[in-house]
Design a protein around this motif. Structure first.
Motif, PDB file in Angstrom:
ATOM      1  N   VAL A  53       1.225  -1.162  -0.232  1.00 44.93           N
ATOM      2  CA  VAL A  53       0.082  -0.264  -0.079  1.00 44.93           C
ATOM      3  C   VAL A  53       0.707   1.247   0.464  1.00 44.93           C
ATOM      4  O   VAL A  53       1.427   1.719   1.041  1.00 44.93           O
ATOM      5  CB  VAL A  53      -1.213  -0.221   1.463  1.00 44.93           C
ATOM      6  CG1 VAL A  53      -1.667   1.669   1.312  1.00 44.93           C
ATOM      7  CG2 VAL A  53      -2.322  -0.957   1.262  1.00 44.93           C
ATOM      8  N   THR A  54       1.146   2.199  -0.879  1.00 47.51           N
ATOM      9  CA  THR A  54       1.528   3.209  -1.246  1.00 47.51           C
ATOM     10  C   THR A  54       1.687   4.432  -0.462  1.00 47.51           C
ATOM     11  O   THR A  54       0.471   4.785   0.351  1.00 47.51           O
ATOM     12  CB  THR A  54       0.985   4.132  -2.350  1.00 47.51           C
ATOM     13  OG1 THR A  54       0.172   4.468  -2.577  1.00 47.51           O
ATOM     14  CG2 THR A  54       2.187   2.383  -3.908  1.00 47.51           C
ATOM     15  N   VAL A  79      -3.576   9.351  13.887  1.00 52.14           N
ATOM     16  CA  VAL A  79      -3.028   7.985  13.763  1.00 52.14           C
ATOM     17  C   VAL A  79      -1.372   8.024  12.943  1.00 52.14           C
ATOM     18  O   VAL A  79      -0.892   8.585  12.944  1.00 52.14           O
ATOM     19  CB  VAL A  79      -4.017   7.544  12.184  1.00 52.14           C
ATOM     20  CG1 VAL A  79      -3.066   8.944  11.517  1.00 52.14           C
ATOM     21  CG2 VAL A  79      -4.217   6.167  12.003  1.00 52.14           C
ATOM     22  N   VAL A  80      -1.006   5.987  14.216  1.00 54.77           N
ATOM     23  CA  VAL A  80      -0.300   5.876  13.706  1.00 54.77           C
ATOM     24  C   VAL A  80      -0.046   4.974  12.493  1.00 54.77           C
ATOM     25  O   VAL A  80      -0.690   3.790  11.982  1.00 54.77           O
ATOM     26  CB  VAL A  80       0.703   5.770  14.819  1.00 54.77           C
ATOM     27  CG1 VAL A  80       2.236   4.957  14.113  1.00 54.77           C
ATOM     28  CG2 VAL A  80       1.009   6.671  16.046  1.00 54.77           C
ATOM     29  N   ALA A  81       0.605   4.610  11.135  1.00 53.36           N
ATOM     30  CA  ALA A  81       0.742   4.273  10.336  1.00 53.36           C
ATOM     31  C   ALA A  81       1.707   3.320  10.298  1.00 53.36           C
ATOM     32  O   ALA A  81       2.782   3.300  10.254  1.00 53.36           O
ATOM     33  CB  ALA A  81       1.035   4.979   9.103  1.00 53.36           C
ATOM     34  N   VAL A  82       1.383   2.192  10.770  1.00 56.48           N
ATOM     35  CA  VAL A  82       2.789   1.060  10.645  1.00 56.48           C
ATOM     36  C   VAL A  82       2.772  -0.195   9.817  1.00 56.48           C
ATOM     37  O   VAL A  82       1.905  -0.753   8.810  1.00 56.48           O
ATOM     38  CB  VAL A  82       2.281   0.105  11.856  1.00 56.48           C
ATOM     39  CG1 VAL A  82       3.380  -0.327  12.455  1.00 56.48           C
ATOM     40  CG2 VAL A  82       1.576   0.879  13.421  1.00 56.48           C
ATOM     41  N   GLN A  83       3.934   0.580   9.423  1.00 57.60           N
ATOM     42  CA  GLN A  83       4.319  -1.015   7.834  1.00 57.60           C
ATOM     43  C   GLN A  83       6.012  -1.483   8.033  1.00 57.60           C
ATOM     44  O   GLN A  83       6.008  -2.114   7.314  1.00 57.60           O
ATOM     45  CB  GLN A  83       4.489   0.357   7.002  1.00 57.60           C
ATOM     46  CG  GLN A  83       3.857   0.801   5.933  1.00 57.60           C
ATOM     47  CD  GLN A  83       3.843   1.647   4.727  1.00 57.60           C
ATOM     48  OE1 GLN A  83       4.574   2.655   5.143  1.00 57.60           O
ATOM     49  NE2 GLN A  83       3.227   2.121   3.423  1.00 57.60           N
ATOM     50  N   ASP A  84       6.487  -0.931   9.768  1.00 56.93           N
ATOM     51  CA  ASP A  84       7.382  -2.256  10.076  1.00 56.93           C
ATOM     52  C   ASP A  84       6.900  -3.738  10.098  1.00 56.93           C
ATOM     53  O   ASP A  84       6.066  -3.434  10.903  1.00 56.93           O
ATOM     54  CB  ASP A  84       8.576  -1.260  11.158  1.00 56.93           C
ATOM     55  CG  ASP A  84       9.237  -2.139  11.773  1.00 56.93           C
ATOM     56  OD1 ASP A  84      10.405  -1.906  10.793  1.00 56.93           O
ATOM     57  OD2 ASP A  84       9.516  -2.758  12.391  1.00 56.93           O
ATOM     58  N   THR A 104       0.502  -9.789   8.407  1.00 57.33           N
ATOM     59  CA  THR A 104       1.243 -10.273   7.158  1.00 57.33           C
ATOM     60  C   THR A 104       0.894  -8.255   6.409  1.00 57.33           C
ATOM     61  O   THR A 104       0.584  -8.381   5.132  1.00 57.33           O
ATOM     62  CB  THR A 104       0.610 -10.971   6.091  1.00 57.33           C
ATOM     63  OG1 THR A 104      -0.749 -11.505   6.898  1.00 57.33           O
ATOM     64  CG2 THR A 104       0.677 -12.490   6.832  1.00 57.33           C
ATOM     65  N   ALA A 105      -0.947  -7.502   6.566  1.00 57.65           N
ATOM     66  CA  ALA A 105      -1.659  -6.542   5.941  1.00 57.65           C
ATOM     67  C   ALA A 105      -0.283  -5.581   6.045  1.00 57.65           C
ATOM     68  O   ALA A 105       0.810  -5.140   6.734  1.00 57.65           O
ATOM     69  CB  ALA A 105      -2.325  -5.702   7.001  1.00 57.65           C
ATOM     70  N   PRO A 106      -0.026  -4.987   4.985  1.00 55.95           N
ATOM     71  CA  PRO A 106       1.385  -3.703   4.262  1.00 55.95           C
ATOM     72  C   PRO A 106       1.145  -2.803   4.884  1.00 55.95           C
ATOM     73  O   PRO A 106       2.078  -2.471   5.361  1.00 55.95           O
ATOM     74  CB  PRO A 106       0.402  -3.746   3.161  1.00 55.95           C
ATOM     75  CG  PRO A 106      -0.626  -4.992   2.136  1.00 55.95           C
ATOM     76  CD  PRO A 106      -0.987  -5.451   3.608  1.00 55.95           C
ATOM     77  N   LEU A 161      -8.740  -1.439  -2.264  1.00 56.15           N
ATOM     78  CA  LEU A 161      -7.936  -2.861  -0.911  1.00 56.15           C
ATOM     79  C   LEU A 161      -9.337  -2.499  -0.123  1.00 56.15           C
ATOM     80  O   LEU A 161     -10.738  -2.305  -0.671  1.00 56.15           O
ATOM     81  CB  LEU A 161      -7.516  -1.360  -0.055  1.00 56.15           C
ATOM     82  CG  LEU A 161      -6.645  -0.186  -1.275  1.00 56.15           C
ATOM     83  CD1 LEU A 161      -6.150   0.805  -0.476  1.00 56.15           C
ATOM     84  CD2 LEU A 161      -5.269  -1.772  -1.410  1.00 56.15           C
ATOM     85  N   GLY A 162      -8.591  -3.368   0.660  1.00 56.79           N
ATOM     86  CA  GLY A 162      -9.661  -4.481   1.771  1.00 56.79           C
ATOM     87  C   GLY A 162      -9.526  -3.853   2.735  1.00 56.79           C
ATOM     88  O   GLY A 162      -7.766  -3.213   3.489  1.00 56.79           O
ATOM     89  N   THR A 163      -9.835  -4.195   3.971  1.00 57.36           N
ATOM     90  CA  THR A 163      -9.781  -3.677   5.477  1.00 57.36           C
ATOM     91  C   THR A 163     -10.172  -4.667   6.482  1.00 57.36           C
ATOM     92  O   THR A 163     -11.494  -5.886   5.740  1.00 57.36           O
ATOM     93  CB  THR A 163     -10.143  -2.535   5.565  1.00 57.36           C
ATOM     94  OG1 THR A 163     -11.765  -2.086   5.357  1.00 57.36           O
ATOM     95  CG2 THR A 163      -9.443  -0.977   4.375  1.00 57.36           C
ATOM     96  N   VAL A 164      -9.837  -4.007   7.459  1.00 57.64           N
ATOM     97  CA  VAL A 164     -10.370  -5.149   8.592  1.00 57.64           C
ATOM     98  C   VAL A 164      -9.812  -4.308   9.851  1.00 57.64           C
ATOM     99  O   VAL A 164      -9.213  -3.853   9.882  1.00 57.64           O
ATOM    100  CB  VAL A 164      -9.729  -6.434   8.864  1.00 57.64           C
ATOM    101  CG1 VAL A 164      -8.452  -6.255   9.089  1.00 57.64           C
ATOM    102  CG2 VAL A 164     -10.530  -7.375  10.259  1.00 57.64           C
TER     103      VAL A 164
END
Length: 281
Positions: A53-54, A79-84, A104-106, A161-164
């Motif tokens: 997800v870019t 909001v904290v965007a976590v990609q690590d 496993t979520a981007p 995109l998908g979400t949960v």
């Protein structure tokens, strides 16, 4: 009118309404548009394609979230965007999920009640934040976080995109604070995992309660057991394609018992809020 959303192919508005309730309804939708198409076709996604997800997609999604109403325009949610990868793995531990959809979520967005800006301004002006002594202010924080995150989910799904949702981040809010370097006064309340849905995942549109149990015209109506039974049947039919599942009515009650809440650190939410400076009067 046919739907163009790839999540459900060529389903019509009426078919989407029926899928959402798990049964035919005695009314037809009137007007329809792409926004309703996205909302009515929502499903939780827990299996992702190996595609990122870019940064620009996340920024666009957050812009949509910030377009939500804010109580008195105070804007006390961050909001904290976590990609690590390592952070997501640790958040997976907090979530205690049977699937690895957090790890496993981007991207995982963690929505927080955040009065940091108010604290800076109060210190500048020599003022006291007396409203924090009352429960209403904390309640508004939860409310605004929910509204913003729902805007984000709709925006993400409109992009294909998908979400949960990850209410499981409240399993241990103090651990989430530690992982994300949040100060005590910033309270993480809900997560939203985002990614490209794997089309092989066997997940459809989950039925919701019959509208007659939710929508009241002019005066409240006591819930009817027959309608609850009908929903048990509709949801049991939905779950039957995935194997056996406890009836919703029994699961609902079991999730509200004391044993359920004491299995995690959710019972310490008040402690976290008090450490954040909320008096909860």
């Amino acid at each position: 009118m046919s739907s163009s959303n790839p999540a459900h192919g060529d389903s019509t508005p009426t078919e989407l309404i029926h899928a959402r309730y798990g049964a035919a309804v005695d009314w037809e939708p009137g007007e329809w548009n792409d926004t309703l198409d996205v909302i009515l076709s929502h499903r939780s996604v827990r299996k992702w394609l190996d595609e990122p997800v870019t940064r620009e997609q996340i920024q666009t999604i957050v812009a949509a979230a910030q377009s939500a109403p804010s109580s008195s325009n105070k804007q006390t949610v961050s909001v904290v965007a976590v990609q690590d990868a390592e952070l997501k793995k640790e958040l997976q531990v907090v979530g205690r999920q049977m699937f690895n959809h957090i790890e496993t979520a981007p991207a995982v967005l963690i929505w927080c009640i955040d009065h940091s800006i108010a604290r800076v301004l109060a210190q500048r002006d020599g003022k006291e934040l007396g409203a924090l002594e009352y429960f209403d202010e904390a309640g508004l924080g939860f409310l605004d976080a929910g509204i913003m995150s729902q805007n984000a989910a709709i925006a993400a799904e409109s992009l294909g995109l998908g979400t949960v949702y990850l209410g499981s981040m409240r399993n241990d809010m103090e651990r989430v604070q530690e992982l994300l370097g949040l100060p005590d006064h910033v309270v993480p309340v809900v997560g939203l995992a985002i990614g490209h849905p794997d089309p092989t995942e066997r997940a459809g549109i989950k039925p919701r309660l019959p509208q007659d149990l939710v929508l009241h015209w002019d005066a409240y109506q006591v819930p009817e057991q027959t309608l609850i039974d009908a929903y048990d049947t509709a949801l049991d039919t939905y779950y039957s394609r995935y194997g056996q599942h406890q009836l919703w009515s029994h699961q609902f009650v079991s999730r509200l018992n004391a044993e359920s809440i004491t299995k995690t650190s959710r019972r310490f939410v008040r402690r976290v809020l008090e450490k954040a400076g909320f008096g909860l009067k």
